[in-house]
Write a protein that holds these residues in place. Structure first.
Motif, mmCIF file in Angstrom:
data_model
loop_
_atom_site.group_PDB
_atom_site.id
_atom_site.type_symbol
_atom_site.label_atom_id
_atom_site.label_comp_id
_atom_site.label_asym_id
_atom_site.label_seq_id
_atom_site.Cartn_x
_atom_site.Cartn_y
_atom_site.Cartn_z
ATOM 1 N N UNK A 139 10.926 18.320 46.827
ATOM 2 C CA UNK A 139 12.076 17.497 46.436
ATOM 3 C C UNK A 139 13.345 17.944 47.152
ATOM 4 N N UNK A 140 13.557 19.264 47.184
ATOM 5 C CA UNK A 140 14.746 19.798 47.846
ATOM 6 C C UNK A 140 14.686 19.572 49.353
ATOM 7 N N UNK A 207 21.756 16.377 47.761
ATOM 8 C CA UNK A 207 20.976 17.605 48.007
ATOM 9 C C UNK A 207 21.449 18.732 47.095
ATOM 10 N N UNK A 208 22.769 18.873 46.954
ATOM 11 C CA UNK A 208 23.334 19.897 46.080
ATOM 12 C C UNK A 208 22.942 19.640 44.627
ATOM 13 N N UNK A 209 22.949 18.373 44.226
ATOM 14 C CA UNK A 209 22.581 18.036 42.845
ATOM 15 C C UNK A 209 21.139 18.417 42.554
ATOM 16 N N UNK A 210 20.251 18.082 43.469
ATOM 17 C CA UNK A 210 18.832 18.396 43.269
ATOM 18 C C UNK A 210 18.619 19.902 43.188
ATOM 19 N N UNK A 211 19.311 20.658 44.018
ATOM 20 C CA UNK A 211 19.204 22.127 43.970
ATOM 21 C C UNK A 211 19.719 22.664 42.642
ATOM 22 N N UNK A 215 14.455 22.864 38.033
ATOM 23 C CA UNK A 215 13.869 23.532 36.864
ATOM 24 C C UNK A 215 13.707 25.027 37.144
ATOM 25 N N UNK A 216 14.027 25.855 36.155
ATOM 26 C CA UNK A 216 13.838 27.295 36.294
ATOM 27 C C UNK A 216 12.346 27.610 36.197
#
Length: 230
Positions: A139-140, A207-211, A215-216
């Protein structure tokens, strides 16, 4: 809903969204080479053209490299899913053998099959965690590639804007004016560059939002997916 179905559904959604972004990205307008004449360039334009051409080459290489990385990740996800299915099948087979041994009052083999089945369950659990990490990485990486492609498009648009400025000077030196039908206008390329710049900001933010929303997940070595002993 099964573990793999939920993951597959989420992955397909992300791939569709980003592939549509790439598919419908507008084609860039370019300045005809014969109008970009060195004799009318000033030093600033010469330097800008050189720097931007180098930047475009670097970004093209980065995009090519990231596409390769994304292909490797996609294939690794397929391997991970296959290994999970394999562990499930092996575990199910071993438990059936355990039942047969118990019916035969063969406690030694029953214990062995049970231990092996539990070991297979453990490997399956580990691989499921690795799969989650692989999918998050994908995804990232898809978002990162989208951002880099937009940066490349923006750099080309900036280069074409500089070339348009040069073309305007050359056309004017030939006695042409903006009233001429085939006159290359700087404003067209300013608007194009502005659009590409805005799109790059949007994709960078995505991209920043997805990062940031990732999920931890437990720390795992995802390369273990490619280890035949695991």
């Amino acid at each position: 809903m099964s573990f793999l179905f939920r993951l597959s559904h989420a992955t397909v959604f992300v791939l569709v969204v980003f592939s549509q972004c790439a598919l419908f990205e507008p084609k860039l307008s370019t300045v005809p080479d014969p109008l970009v004449r060195e004799e009318v360039m000033n030093e600033e334009q010469k330097n800008a053209t050189k720097v931007l051409k180098q930047k475009v080459v670097v970004l093209k290489n980065e995009v090519t490299s990231q596409k390769k990385t994304n292909e490797l990740t996609s294939q690794s996800i397929k391997i991970s899913k296959s290994k999970i299915s394999k562990h499930s099948s092996v575990s199910a087979l071993l438990r059936e053998k355990e039942k047969l041994s118990l019916l035969k009052d063969d406690s030694t083999n029953a214990k062995r099959y049970l231990d092996e089945a539990q070991g297979s369950d453990l490997e399956k659990s580990k691989e499921e965690t690795r799969l989650l990490v692989w999918i998050q990485k994908e995804k990232e990486d898809i978002a990162y590639l989208s951002m880099k492609e937009s940066m490349l498009s923006e750099s080309i648009a900036e280069l074409e804007l500089v070339r348009a400025e040069i073309a305007v000077k050359f056309q004017e030196s030939q006695g042409k004016t903006p009233k001429d039908e085939d006159f290359i206008k700087k404003q067209t390329f300013e608007a194009q560059y502005g659009d590409r710049k805005t799109e790059t900001r949007r994709r960078t933010a995505e991209w920043e939002r997805i990062k940031n929303e990732a999920q931890k997940l437990p720390k795992v070595n995802i390369e273990d997916t490619l280890d035949d002993t695991k």
